[in-house]
Design a protein around this motif. Structure first.
Motif, mmCIF file in Angstrom:
data_model
loop_
_atom_site.group_PDB
_atom_site.id
_atom_site.type_symbol
_atom_site.label_atom_id
_atom_site.label_comp_id
_atom_site.label_asym_id
_atom_site.label_seq_id
_atom_site.Cartn_x
_atom_site.Cartn_y
_atom_site.Cartn_z
ATOM 1 N N TRP A 217 54.618 -68.162 -42.108
ATOM 2 C CA TRP A 217 55.089 -67.376 -40.967
ATOM 3 C C TRP A 217 55.864 -66.158 -41.430
ATOM 4 O O TRP A 217 56.665 -66.214 -42.376
ATOM 5 C CB TRP A 217 55.990 -68.251 -40.081
ATOM 6 N N SER B 264 51.908 -63.856 -34.966
ATOM 7 C CA SER B 264 51.688 -63.989 -33.523
ATOM 8 C C SER B 264 51.898 -65.406 -33.029
ATOM 9 O O SER B 264 51.678 -65.696 -31.867
ATOM 10 C CB SER B 264 50.257 -63.542 -33.183
ATOM 11 N N TRP B 265 52.328 -66.312 -33.920
ATOM 12 C CA TRP B 265 52.516 -67.715 -33.547
ATOM 13 C C TRP B 265 53.951 -68.117 -33.812
ATOM 14 O O TRP B 265 54.609 -67.601 -34.714
ATOM 15 C CB TRP B 265 51.535 -68.600 -34.300
ATOM 16 N N SER C 242 55.641 -73.997 -35.082
ATOM 17 C CA SER C 242 54.374 -74.551 -34.598
ATOM 18 C C SER C 242 53.886 -75.736 -35.426
ATOM 19 O O SER C 242 53.142 -76.575 -34.928
ATOM 20 C CB SER C 242 53.290 -73.463 -34.598
ATOM 21 N N PRO D 71 46.046 -68.880 -36.404
ATOM 22 C CA PRO D 71 45.063 -68.267 -35.504
ATOM 23 C C PRO D 71 43.953 -67.558 -36.282
ATOM 24 O O PRO D 71 44.227 -66.754 -37.177
ATOM 25 C CB PRO D 71 45.904 -67.269 -34.700
ATOM 26 N N THR E 249 39.490 -67.297 -32.398
ATOM 27 C CA THR E 249 40.613 -67.135 -31.465
ATOM 28 C C THR E 249 40.165 -67.306 -30.022
ATOM 29 O O THR E 249 41.006 -67.510 -29.137
ATOM 30 C CB THR E 249 41.271 -65.758 -31.658
ATOM 31 N N TYR F 121 40.964 -71.169 -29.976
ATOM 32 C CA TYR F 121 42.401 -71.416 -30.137
ATOM 33 C C TYR F 121 43.093 -70.084 -30.415
ATOM 34 O O TYR F 121 43.322 -69.710 -31.564
ATOM 35 C CB TYR F 121 42.671 -72.384 -31.297
ATOM 36 N N TYR G 206 46.101 -69.095 -30.261
ATOM 37 C CA TYR G 206 47.410 -69.174 -30.922
ATOM 38 C C TYR G 206 47.414 -70.185 -32.078
ATOM 39 O O TYR G 206 48.459 -70.700 -32.452
ATOM 40 C CB TYR G 206 48.490 -69.540 -29.903
#
Length: 841
Positions: free
Chosen positions: A280, A285-286, A290, A338, A344, A347, A349
């Motif tokens: 990350w 964008s997530w 997560s 993603p 995408t 899914y 995200y």
């Protein structure tokens, strides 16, 4: 009426009255919390005994009456030292305090006071020699297992009413154990834990010890209960349990007892603030939290049991027990970015695959018992048990499959596993007067067991072209069905050369159609110097045949950067990387101890032990790179390398007779009851287990290389080298307060270098990071109030100060969220708060 039968009935009545009185004296707090416990005990002796080969009645007086110099009113603070046991002995009316082997009895009241909803966790709270893993990986997260004295779950035999319990079809941490959580907790009257090698008495698996679960047999009353709670520091992991059990008379000489319960727990996810994924960035964008891989499964379980017993004619009884359980559980796998593993459009995200299990477990026991067959009491029984597991993956995708066929399912069936055992026993027992201080007890018997194991392939999309994300399915190449027959016979003699000297001999022969023949023996002795001092000792040999799952089970876990394949030891794929046919483990155990009662109501026992295991079955060293990839492909699964998938992180392994080990340890148990008169009573206890396992010899594979690397050798220890449980239970009028302190000793292991490590050691199968879980104390508290004879309320907390395992360094933390060592015995969930209501009618 024949004279011997009249004498028997007279002795039986005396024994029942005596044992009831002793139960009242030894456990008043337990009685206050479970008014039906005495009646259950009476029914247990009235209808049929619960030993593996202990028919209900004898035609001659009991073989070992309590020594005349010992005070019968002596009490045991927790389990009841005067309570009758049926485990580890062929004699009847043997008390905990008289046992020649280390054994502890845990009552239903003690189990309720742990606050735990799972039976495996209950045992871990009560017994320091028993541990459970805090977190399993992949399918291991979906099945519970226990370890005793540092040895694996496969080396612990579980009985229910003295009969062998069927094992699971799903592999959990390298074992296919009895899943204790599939037995209704409300059906249990008490548990007897034998910490001693007992293969000569019970057969394969009883190397570390035996857990014998004794079920309720009351013929009246209804007990209902409900409990709920959560891991409040995170606000998740919510749990609830609702159950009931009750009995009814069946005519004038029979009973039926039915128990059922429903259990549910939500996911617990480790503290999200500290589990940020390495992948990350601030521009991602997530969400940073997560990845929920460091979590416990969500689970829903329904359990049911029906038990009965009834006289057919005088001296002949029928009995039976049927249990059924269904479970659905889901465990998180690593988060997929993603666009990395799925379009995408599917899914947007990213996604977290969920590994699922739908399990059905049932066992039916049927039996007949008689009083007089050529002077022998006898027990003829047959049982059939089966565990069926459907393993699936949801929230998943197979991009390579979609490239070929234009689509990929997002939910697949990955594999099916089924383990069945059909066991039949015939046991006989009789007392003989041979001129010794008391009659000799002679027992003999025979057993046949048919075991079958089935592995079913998953859906095409689950294994083709690399398989589905998170968990790849089983291909038809690895599927199949296998079976074996086991034939056994045993002899057992319990002698008393002198009034205070007990000497027990046992011998057993077993023939496995796939593992050959084995002979085991056991010599146990105990001498009471005075009513306050006794010594005891055991020398025994044992064995454990490899399970059919160890020989044939396979699975493939697919991570974002690699894959890990477990190959069946007998498969062609495993042989390509060095596997050979599994042999039985063979053990030699020696144990010696002292039993003391320095003053009335104060009991101490200390036992030292050594267990040598030859050809112990462990996970062989992982093979990485091209050899591993080719072995996995030989099992029918293709894995595409490149991109984020590193060839060095493609690993394969199998189970092997990797090494010989020596386990040495010490068990200490002590308790004292303070009689506080108008202020009630206070029961104090201390339980300690010390153990150390070392590898004494390494075996080699078919290429001449050692089966076990340094990591495998370190894993043989498996548990902390010490565990201490201090318990205080204060019973005052309608109030009950229980405080438990548990100390988990240090635990050392070797961890694999992961994605943040330097490239020279990243994913290495030869170089590892030493890591130690340092000692930690946890505190449990329960406060209970009995409103009246029907209602009891309790609130409490386990690990009230929120202790958790030590966090691992970043270089061994795969992707970031795997902050704990998965083998840690200390749960990562921290504090758990609960409330419970019991109602008896």
């Amino acid at each position: 009426m024949p004279e011997h039968r009249s004498a028997y009935k007279k002795n039986l009545v005396v024994a029942l009255i005596s044992s009831t009185a002793l139960f009242q004296v030894s456990s008043p707090s337990a009685l206050a919390e479970s008014p039906s416990s005495i009646q259950q005990g009476q029914n247990r002796h009235k209808h049929h005994s619960t030993g593996a080969s202990s028919p209900a009645r004898q035609t001659t007086p009991v073989s070992r009456p309590a020594p005349t110099h010992r005070k019968a009113a002596s009490s045991h603070a927790e389990g009841g030292s005067e309570a009758i046991i049926v485990t580890g002995t062929r004699s009847s009316n043997r008390r905990v305090r008289d046992s020649s082997s280390p054994i502890t009895l845990y009552t239903q009241a003690q189990m309720e006071r742990t606050g735990e909803l799972n039976l495996a966790s209950v045992l871990s709270r009560l017994d320091p020699s028993i541990t459970v893993s805090a977190l399993g990986n992949d399918t291991a997260a979906l099945t519970s297992s226990i370890r005793m004295r540092g040895l694996s779950a496969n080396e612990v035999l579980v009985l229910v009413d003295g009969k062998r319990r069927n094992i699971t079809g799903n592999m959990a941490g390298g074992t296919t154990p009895v899943d204790l959580n599939m037995i209704p907790a409300g059906a249990i009257d008490h548990m007897e834990v034998l910490r001693d090698g007992a293969a000569a008495m019970y057969g394969s698996d009883a190397i570390a010890g035996v857990v014998n679960i004794i079920t309720k047999k009351s013929d009246h009353g209804i007990h209902t209960y409900a409990q709920t709670g959560a891991n409040a520091y995170n606000g998740d992991g919510w749990q609830y349990l609702i159950g009931a059990d009750g009995g009814r008379k069946w005519g004038q000489d029979g009973f039926v007892h039915i128990s059922g319960q429903i259990y549910h727990t939500d996911h617990f996810v480790a503290d999200n603030k500290s589990t940020r994924d390495h992948r990350w960035t601030t521009s991602s964008s997530w969400p940073a939290n997560s990845n929920k891989i460091e979590s416990t499964p969500e689970e829903t379980r329904e359990n049911l049991s029906i038990e009965w017993g009834k006289d057919i004619v005088e001296g002949l009884r029928t009995y039976g027990l049927i249990t059924y359980a269904h479970r659905h559980a889901e465990a998180y796998e690593n988060y997929r970015l993603p666009g990395a593993s799925a379009p995408t459009t599917i899914y947007p995200y990213g996604f977290s695959p969920l590994e699922t299990i739908d399990e059905n477990n049932f066992q039916a026991n049927l039996g007949l018992k008689g009083d007089d067959l050529f002077g022998f009491s006898w027990d003829l029984s047959t049982l059939y048990g089966q565990d069926d597991d459907d393993i699936g993956v949801k929230n998943t995708y197979n991009s390579s499959y979609a490239n070929v066929y234009g689509y990929s399912p997002t939910t697949t069936r990955a594999a099916t596993y089924s383990m069945a055992q059909w066991t039949s026993n015939f046991d006989m027992r009789r007392n003989f007067n041979v001129g010794m201080a008391t009659p000799m007890t002679f027992a003999m018997g025979a057993e046949h067991r048919l075991e079958t194991y089935h592995v079913g392939a998953g859906n095409d999309a689950s294994y083709l072209y690399g398989g589905t994300s998170g968990y790849a399915g089983i291909s038809p190449v690895s599927a199949g069905q296998w079976q074996r027959n086991v034939w056994a016979g045993y002899l057992d003699g319990d002698f008393h050369p002198l009034k205070h000297w007990d000497l027990d001999f046992a011998g057993r022969f077993e023939h496995y159609t796939d593992a050959g023949n084995t002979e085991t023996g056991k010599i146990t002795t105990r001498y009471d110097f005075t009513r306050r001092i006794a010594v005891r000792g055991t020398i025994s040999t044992g064995f454990r045949a490899p399970t059919l799952a160890e020989e044939h089970y396979s699975s493939l876990s697919v991570s974002p950067t690699g894959a890990s394949g477990l190959l069946g030891a007998n498969s062609t794929a495993a042989r390509s990387i060095g596997a050979s046919s599994l042999k039985p483990e063979r053990s030699t155990s020696a144990e010696g101890g002292i039993v003391l009662e320095p003053v009335d109501r104060f009991h101490i026992s200390a036992d030292v032990y050594q267990i040598n295991i030859r050809d112990r079955i462990l996970a062989a060293s992982s093979i990485a790179g091209t050899s591993a990839l080719e072995a996995i492909q030989a099992a029918g699964v293709d894995i595409a390398t490149g991109g984020s998938v590193s060839l060095s992180n493609i690993k394969a392994y199998y189970y092997a007779n990797a090494a010989s080990t020596r386990t040495q340890g010490l068990d200490i148990q002590s308790d004292y009851r303070f009689l506080l008169h108008r202020y009630g009573s206070l029961d104090l206890s201390l339980l300690l287990n010390l153990n150390r396992t070392v590898v004494t010899h390494l075996n080699t594979n078919i290429f001449g290389n050692p089966f076990a690397n340094a990591q495998t050798q370190a894993s043989a220890q498996g548990v902390p080298r010490s565990k201490i449980i201090l318990n205080a239970h204060w019973d005052y009028g309608k109030w009950g307060v229980n405080i438990r302190e548990t100390r988990f000793g240090s635990y050392k292991t070797l961890l694999t270098y992961e994605d943040l490590a330097p490239s020279s050691v990243r994913y290495s199968t030869t170089t590892f990071l030493p890591f130690e879980n340092t000692p930690v104390w946890t505190t449990d508290l329960e406060v209970a109030y009995r409103v009246n004879k029907h209602w009891r309320l309790a609130i409490g907390s386990n690990n009230i100060f929120n202790q958790r395992p030590r966090m691992v360094p970043a270089v061994v933390n795969y992707l970031g969220p795997k902050i704990y060592d998965s083998a840690s015995p200390l749960s990562m969930t921290g504090a758990y708060y609960f409330g419970r209501v019991d109602a008896n009618f």
